[in-house]
Design a protein around this motif. Structure first.
Motif, PDB file in Angstrom:
ATOM      1  N   TYR A  60      55.009  15.788 -91.981  1.00 18.80           N
ATOM      2  CA  TYR A  60      53.766  16.185 -91.325  1.00 18.80           C
ATOM      3  C   TYR A  60      53.348  17.578 -91.779  1.00 18.80           C
ATOM      4  CZ  TYR A  60      54.539  12.308 -88.133  1.00 18.80           C
ATOM      5  OH  TYR A  60      54.721  11.068 -87.609  1.00 18.80           O
ATOM      6  N   THR A  61      52.078  17.708 -92.095  1.00 15.65           N
ATOM      7  CA  THR A  61      51.572  19.027 -92.482  1.00 15.65           C
ATOM      8  C   THR A  61      51.018  19.745 -91.248  1.00 15.65           C
ATOM      9  OG1 THR A  61      49.541  17.913 -93.093  1.00 15.65           O
ATOM     10  CG2 THR A  61      51.050  18.492 -94.863  1.00 15.65           C
ATOM     11  N   ASP A  62      50.524  18.986 -90.280  1.00 14.99           N
ATOM     12  CA  ASP A  62      50.088  19.575 -89.020  1.00 14.99           C
ATOM     13  C   ASP A  62      50.762  18.764 -87.920  1.00 14.99           C
ATOM     14  OD1 ASP A  62      48.917  20.687 -86.858  1.00 14.99           O
ATOM     15  OD2 ASP A  62      46.857  20.190 -87.391  1.00 14.99           O
ATOM     16  N   TYR A  63      51.990  19.164 -87.636  1.00 13.57           N
ATOM     17  CA  TYR A  63      52.864  18.362 -86.781  1.00 13.57           C
ATOM     18  C   TYR A  63      52.223  18.019 -85.441  1.00 13.57           C
ATOM     19  CZ  TYR A  63      56.833  17.427 -83.700  1.00 13.57           C
ATOM     20  OH  TYR A  63      57.680  16.892 -82.778  1.00 13.57           O
ATOM     21  N   ASN A  64      51.717  19.042 -84.744  1.00 14.54           N
ATOM     22  CA  ASN A  64      51.231  18.847 -83.378  1.00 14.54           C
ATOM     23  C   ASN A  64      50.169  17.749 -83.287  1.00 14.54           C
ATOM     24  OD1 ASN A  64      50.750  19.317 -80.614  1.00 14.54           O
ATOM     25  ND2 ASN A  64      49.137  20.767 -81.105  1.00 14.54           N
ATOM     26  N   THR A  65      49.186  17.779 -84.156  1.00 16.99           N
ATOM     27  CA  THR A  65      48.128  16.771 -84.059  1.00 16.99           C
ATOM     28  C   THR A  65      48.573  15.439 -84.646  1.00 16.99           C
ATOM     29  OG1 THR A  65      47.193  17.577 -86.116  1.00 16.99           O
ATOM     30  CG2 THR A  65      46.238  18.418 -84.114  1.00 16.99           C
ATOM     31  N   GLN A  66      49.306  15.485 -85.761  1.00 22.92           N
ATOM     32  CA  GLN A  66      49.652  14.228 -86.432  1.00 22.92           C
ATOM     33  C   GLN A  66      50.668  13.396 -85.667  1.00 22.92           C
ATOM     34  OE1 GLN A  66      50.659  15.950 -90.192  1.00 22.92           O
ATOM     35  NE2 GLN A  66      48.715  15.370 -91.128  1.00 22.92           N
ATOM     36  N   ILE A  67      51.662  14.061 -85.082  1.00 25.03           N
ATOM     37  CA  ILE A  67      52.665  13.276 -84.347  1.00 25.03           C
ATOM     38  C   ILE A  67      52.023  12.681 -83.098  1.00 25.03           C
ATOM     39  CG2 ILE A  67      53.636  15.176 -82.940  1.00 25.03           C
ATOM     40  CD1 ILE A  67      55.849  12.542 -84.525  1.00 25.03           C
ATOM     41  N   GLN A  68      51.097  13.418 -82.489  1.00 23.24           N
ATOM     42  CA  GLN A  68      50.418  12.881 -81.305  1.00 23.24           C
ATOM     43  C   GLN A  68      49.588  11.659 -81.677  1.00 23.24           C
ATOM     44  OE1 GLN A  68      48.900  15.109 -78.099  1.00 23.24           O
ATOM     45  NE2 GLN A  68      49.527  17.091 -78.899  1.00 23.24           N
ATOM     46  N   THR A  69      48.891  11.739 -82.810  1.00 21.98           N
ATOM     47  CA  THR A  69      48.086  10.606 -83.260  1.00 21.98           C
ATOM     48  C   THR A  69      48.977   9.402 -83.535  1.00 21.98           C
ATOM     49  OG1 THR A  69      46.822  12.287 -84.403  1.00 21.98           O
ATOM     50  CG2 THR A  69      46.212  10.026 -84.815  1.00 21.98           C
ATOM     51  N   ASP A  70      50.102   9.665 -84.181  1.00 17.60           N
ATOM     52  CA  ASP A  70      51.036   8.581 -84.507  1.00 17.60           C
ATOM     53  C   ASP A  70      51.609   7.929 -83.247  1.00 17.60           C
ATOM     54  OD1 ASP A  70      50.986   8.217 -87.139  1.00 17.60           O
ATOM     55  OD2 ASP A  70      52.901   9.163 -87.594  1.00 17.60           O
ATOM     56  N   LEU A  71      51.966   8.753 -82.283  1.00 15.92           N
ATOM     57  CA  LEU A  71      52.566   8.225 -81.054  1.00 15.92           C
ATOM     58  C   LEU A  71      51.543   7.392 -80.284  1.00 15.92           C
ATOM     59  CD1 LEU A  71      54.567  11.387 -79.953  1.00 15.92           C
ATOM     60  CD2 LEU A  71      55.549   9.191 -80.616  1.00 15.92           C
ATOM     61  N   ILE A  72      50.314   7.884 -80.231  1.00 12.11           N
ATOM     62  CA  ILE A  72      49.272   7.162 -79.514  1.00 12.11           C
ATOM     63  C   ILE A  72      48.931   5.868 -80.239  1.00 12.11           C
ATOM     64  CG2 ILE A  72      46.826   7.240 -78.889  1.00 12.11           C
ATOM     65  CD1 ILE A  72      47.274  10.316 -78.453  1.00 12.11           C
ATOM     66  N   GLY A  73      48.884   5.944 -81.567  1.00 14.19           N
ATOM     67  CA  GLY A  73      48.515   4.772 -82.341  1.00 14.19           C
ATOM     68  C   GLY A  73      49.643   3.762 -82.503  1.00 14.19           C
ATOM     69  N   GLY A  74      50.841   4.124 -82.024  1.00 15.65           N
ATOM     70  CA  GLY A  74      51.962   3.201 -82.154  1.00 15.65           C
ATOM     71  C   GLY A  74      52.513   3.126 -83.562  1.00 15.65           C
ATOM     72  N   THR A  75      52.255   4.137 -84.372  1.00 13.99           N
ATOM     73  CA  THR A  75      52.753   4.121 -85.742  1.00 13.99           C
ATOM     74  C   THR A  75      53.762   5.240 -85.966  1.00 13.99           C
ATOM     75  OG1 THR A  75      50.914   5.524 -86.396  1.00 13.99           O
ATOM     76  CG2 THR A  75      50.622   3.159 -86.673  1.00 13.99           C
ATOM     77  N   ALA A  76      54.360   5.724 -84.891  1.00 12.22           N
ATOM     78  CA  ALA A  76      55.276   6.860 -85.016  1.00 12.22           C
ATOM     79  C   ALA A  76      56.545   6.458 -85.758  1.00 12.22           C
ATOM     80  CB  ALA A  76      55.616   7.409 -83.638  1.00 12.22           C
ATOM     81  N   PRO A  77      57.203   7.424 -86.408  1.00 12.87           N
ATOM     82  CA  PRO A  77      58.461   7.151 -87.103  1.00 12.87           C
ATOM     83  C   PRO A  77      59.556   6.787 -86.100  1.00 12.87           C
ATOM     84  CG  PRO A  77      57.591   9.327 -87.648  1.00 12.87           C
ATOM     85  CD  PRO A  77      56.778   8.812 -86.515  1.00 12.87           C
TER      86      PRO A  77
END
Lengths: 432, 304
Positions: free
Chosen positions: A84-101
């Protein structure tokens, strides 16, 4: 348009948006079996595990890559690294979208939030040798009911760094440095005078500070100070907190206490490295920077000065958390065991210069014999973890927002903290 | 259609054309549908709800999020900061870009290609690097303070970065400096087409350089100015990165660098599940930009 339809449509947008930029893996909400008692029987060959990390320095990258290739060899599973280059926003997007690692970095200050949102899967303490870890860290990654949700991969603490070259030029012995912040108020002006004599053409300062709650939190919590109440409300205008903060303005009034930005540098490490600062409090991550990038600077590390007769420091940590929606729960456990096990962690801390979160690794990696790093290590006993519930970010934003006006002499602590407090609390109350 | 075979052939080739056109348009249409139309509609939906995206819970709250803006002191501060920022930066960057372009378009200027290149460089600098450089230039012991102290304009250095009175102004200077080259290039491109005969005729009539600029160049560039002003308004109202880096995300000191976009970010990606409020702010910002742009365009066209 019906509400349900719009909702589905929205979810499609979010998930397609994230899927486009990020590798998809696992679906949200599909709980898998958490039982991992017999890991040796886990079928790992040919499976793929995704790790969510942020980009670190070169040393961190290569240490992680080495841990990954060992794991792939041992298990026959493949690992995909998602940086992640912008952890805070990207991990939140991933978690919400169900595509998290399947497994991802969890910063200790974000832990409460991730846990409360149900994004993390509970971990079995027996599977991860939790007794070997520093208990402060295990507590930091557990929820109020004692459930464990992430395993700390390393830790950092703040300690005091002294630039020996400046001390020598100013003709001051390092032993003269006082032991308590209260004594600094009287001692700094004299020290600054000697520095000014030694460097008449340069702006060199006795001491620096970083104007952020993540650095001053431990001072504010001394005695009866409580930055955030049990209900998660900001308590910045509390007389005890304000009384604790007074030391910062007292130090500032000496004229010898500046921020790295004041003197045109980006952060403490740079200001100290180029010889503009004689004393700073900084985390152990600066230790490697000073040795690699500013190798001509002679420095020594000391314990943080006491305040109100108490020792204190900040503790930062990042853990490995397991995504609640992972389909590779057992493989995820294996990875966490690998990365936070005695051997894996030793390799990690030796490669990156971070501090281990396990006591046995601290001894095995011979950190205790390095006097500088050992100071950082021993600070775990009194350091406050950078964590205080889900409202910490909001309170921290409000505090950082108003801190400069006090340090710059425009407002009193009472007035500024009143404003900061009401800013934070109006947001917190609106969310409840 | 059956009766007239000629007409049917025409419509057939039209059909093929139509098909081709939409085939080529399809990727762009799909992308704008997903990333613009649907996102905007979803954002609109979010703004009327109390949202937790993690738990996928949406509870309809009517106009509560919009009402909150009017009681939220920070929203007023953010809007005031953003509007002030725009009101100073847009005219400044437009006038500066026009002047620089006018000078650089002159044939008499030696080495103008070189100057064009030099003046264009700021645009190529990333805004994060730019912010750090400006923070260096404006720090208490930095070059600007040193200069002002040495020429005797100041007796005490100004803490540009931590004093709420100055922090937004530093960002304004930074923003003008970095956006002028882009708009200058746009003006220059149009000035190349300006017939030289107009200037020559004016010279015969005894017009000075200043009069030529005012009565020939400026009116000629009016359509370009409309574009530059609109882009300027949109750009300044959406200003985020420089304020974010400058204040480390807090909008400080004392909310002086809090822009509407930074506030949206704080609410959208904070830990308070305030995505609904963030969406309402975003919709409101879009409306404000729309109205301000409309007014600016009307004013600019009325003057012609």
């Amino acid at each position: 348009m019906s509400k349900l339809f719009t909702k589905k449509l929205g979810l499609t947008v979010i998930s397609s948006a994230t899927a486009l930029t990020l590798m998809a893996c696992g679906g949200a909400g599909e709980e898998t079996d958490t039982d991992n008692a017999d890991t040796s029987a886990v079928e790992t060959e040919g499976k793929t595990l995704t790790l969510g990390v942020w980009g670190g320095n070169d040393a961190e990258e290569s240490s992680l890559d080495s841990l990954i290739s060992q794991f792939e060899e041992e298990t026959g599973a493949a690992i995909e690294k998602k940086v992640y280059t912008d952890y805070n926003t990207q991990i939140q997007t991933d978690l919400i979208g169900g595509t998290a690692p399947d497994v991802f970095y969890v910063d200790v200050s974000m832990f409460d939030f991730f846990e409360e949102q149900g994004t993390l899967m509970e971990l079995e303490p027996e599977s991860f040798e939790v007794d070997a870890f520093y208990d402060t860290l295990i507590e930091a990654f557990s929820n109020d009911e004692g459930g464990l949700y992430a395993i700390p991969k390393d830790m950092s603490t703040l300690s005091l760094y002294l630039n020996e070259d400046i001390f020598e030029a100013a003709g001051v012995s390092i032993d003269e440095v006082p032991g308590s912040l209260e004594e600094y108020v009287d001692w700094l002006p004299g020290f600054q005078e000697k520095i000014d004599e030694a460097y008449p053409d340069d702006d060199v300062f006795a001491m620096s500070y970083t104007p952020e709650l993540s650095r001053t939190y431990h001072l504010m919590e001394r005695g009866d100070g409580d930055v955030i109440t049990e209900d998660g409300l900001a308590n910045l205008n509390d007389p005890a907190v304000i009384e604790n903060l007074q030391i910062l303005t007292d130090l500032k009034d000496t004229g010898a206490y500046v921020t790295p930005q004041d003197i045109g540098t980006g952060w403490n490490g740079e200001a100290f490295g180029i010889g503009k600062i004689a004393i700073m409090d900084e985390g152990n991550w600066v230790y490697q920077t000073l040795n690699n990038e500013f190798s001509d600077v002679n420095f020594t590390v000391k314990e943080m000065p006491t305040y109100k007769d108490e020792q204190g420091s900040m503790m930062f940590s990042v853990g490995w958390g397991k995504y609640a929606g992972t389909e590779e729960s057992e493989l995820a456990d294996l990875w966490i065991q690998h990365a936070t096990g005695a051997e894996g962690m030793q390799e990690w801390v030796e490669g990156t210069g971070t501090l281990p979160s396990r006591q046995d690794v601290a001894e095995a990696a011979d950190i205790t014999s390095n006097p500088d790093l050992n100071i950082h290590l021993e600070a775990w006993e009194f350091a406050s973890p950078w964590q205080d519930g889900v409202t910490l970010t909001t309170v921290s934003n409000a505090f950082n927002n108003y801190l400069p006006t006090v340090m710059n002499g425009e407002e009193s602590w009472e007035a500024a903290m009143e404003e900061a407090n009401s800013q934070a609390n109006s947001d917190i109350e609106a969310a409840n | 259609m059956k009766a007239n075979s000629k007409k049917s052939r025409v419509s057939k080739s039209r059909l093929v054309e139509w098909f081709q056109a939409y085939t080529f348009l399809a990727p762009a249409l799909l992308i704008s549908l997903v990333f613009f139309v649907v996102s905007i509609l979803f954002s609109l939906y979010l703004s009327f709800n109390n949202v937790n995206l993690y738990a996928s819970t949406y509870s309809f709250t009517g106009i509560e999020n919009y009402a909150r803006m009017f009681t939220d002191g920070r929203a007023a501060i953010a809007l005031k900061n953003t509007a002030t920022f725009s009101a100073v930066v847009v005219p400044a960057q437009t006038i500066a870009a026009l002047m620089v372009a006018f000078v650089l378009a002159s044939d008499k200027l030696k080495g103008r290609k070189m100057f064009r290149l030099i003046y264009f460089l700021p645009t190529l600098t990333s805004s994060s690097a730019l912010t750090l450089i400006f923070m260096f230039i404006f720090n208490v012991y930095g070059p600007v303070n040193e200069l002002l102290l040495n020429v005797g304009l100041l007796s005490e250095p100004i803490n540009f970065l931590q004093n709420p009175e100055y922090s937004l102004k530093v960002i304004m200077v930074m923003n003008v400096w970095s956006t002028v080259p882009m708009f200058m290039t746009i003006y220059l491109a149009s000035l190349v087409d300006l017939p030289k005969s107009l200037y020559e005729a004016a010279e015969i009539d005894g017009a000075s350089s200043w009069e030529k600029l005012l009565y020939i160049t400026v009116p000629y560039l009016r359509p370009i100015t409309t574009y530059v002003v609109l882009m300027g308004i949109i750009g300044t109202f959406q200003m985020f990165d420089q304020a974010y880096i400058f204040s480390n995300g807090s909008g400080g000191p004392a909310n002086s660098t809090l822009t509407v976009a930074l506030m949206i970010y704080q609410y959208a990606f904070g830990q308070m599940n305030s995505m609904g409020y963030a969406s309402a702010l975003a919709i409101m910002l879009a409306l404000i930009i729309f109205v301000v742009s409309l007014v600016a365009e009307k004013v600019n066209n009325r003057n012609s």
